[in-house]
Scaffold this motif. Structure first.
Motif, short mmCIF file in Angstrom:
data_model
loop_
_atom_site.label_atom_id
_atom_site.label_comp_id
_atom_site.label_asym_id
_atom_site.label_seq_id
_atom_site.Cartn_x
_atom_site.Cartn_y
_atom_site.Cartn_z
N PHE A 87 0.83 -1.20 0.00
CA PHE A 87 0.00 0.00 0.00
C PHE A 87 0.87 1.26 0.00
O PHE A 87 0.58 2.22 -0.71
N VAL A 91 -0.41 2.63 -3.44
CA VAL A 91 -1.72 3.27 -3.31
C VAL A 91 -1.52 4.78 -3.16
O VAL A 91 -0.79 5.23 -2.28
N THR A 105 -4.00 3.81 -8.00
CA THR A 105 -2.59 3.45 -8.01
C THR A 105 -1.95 4.07 -9.25
O THR A 105 -2.66 4.55 -10.13
N VAL A 113 -1.85 -4.52 -5.98
CA VAL A 113 -2.48 -4.15 -4.71
C VAL A 113 -3.67 -5.07 -4.44
O VAL A 113 -3.86 -5.55 -3.32
N ALA A 161 -1.53 2.94 3.63
CA ALA A 161 -0.89 3.63 2.51
C ALA A 161 -0.13 4.87 2.96
O ALA A 161 0.57 5.49 2.16
#
Length: 170
Positions: A87, A91, A105, A113, A161
């Motif tokens: 993440f 992300v 992403t 992911v 993230a």
């Protein structure tokens, strides 16, 4: 130091572990990592192994390209530290509706992911659908939507993230 010549399956297992543990940006780097594990291999062999494993190069959050394997066996659960690394690397945005969480992403990274999230087997996740740069996460319980009091899923994914909530969601 010359290491043992492992069989293809054994070597590919080591490669899979190395790709999960390190940001590998070149085949030469992977040859060096294998050697550090005591496995002797050539760049040509590593190249064939990456093709066999379905490894692809994806752009990370900082724009660098790294190898990743989009699908691992579903019986392997991703520990939180692996999920946090994936993440943190890939992300860039988390949004939520009543029953969906949407992750953004860099191009070509959503499936990586999604695979990590699927392997994490989070109880609040019914499933994922990945495109090129967007991942939809279906929340299990419609009575506990992704926003509001049970927006804990979106908040947890943002935290993994390293992102902060948007103004609308604070």
């Amino acid at each position: 130091m010359n290491g043992p010549k492992l069989g293809r399956t054994q070597r590919q297992h080591v490669i899979t572990k190395l790709l999960a543990a390190h940001r590998v940006t070149s085949q030469e780097q992977l040859v060096d990592l294998l050697l550090a594990e005591g496995v002797t291999s050539t760049q040509a062999t590593v190249s064939r192994d990456l093709v066999d494993l379905g490894a692809i190069k994806v752009r990370t959050g900082d724009g660098e390209s790294a190898y990743a394997i989009p699908e691992l066996p579903h019986d392997q659960r991703a520990p939180d530290d692996h999920l946090r690394r994936v993440f943190g690397d890939w992300v860039v945005e988390v949004a939520a509706t009543d029953t969906l969480v949407v992750l953004r992403t860099p191009p070509g990274s959503a499936h990586v992911v999604g695979s990590a999230l699927d392997r994490a087997d989070l109880p609040e996740v019914a499933g994922t659908v990945a495109g090129d740069d967007t991942l939809f996460i279906v929340v299990c319980d419609p009575d506990r939507p992704a926003t509001g009091p049970s927006g804990a899923l979106a908040d947890r994914l943002r935290e993994l993230a390293g992102l902060t909530p948007s103004r609308d969601e604070r």
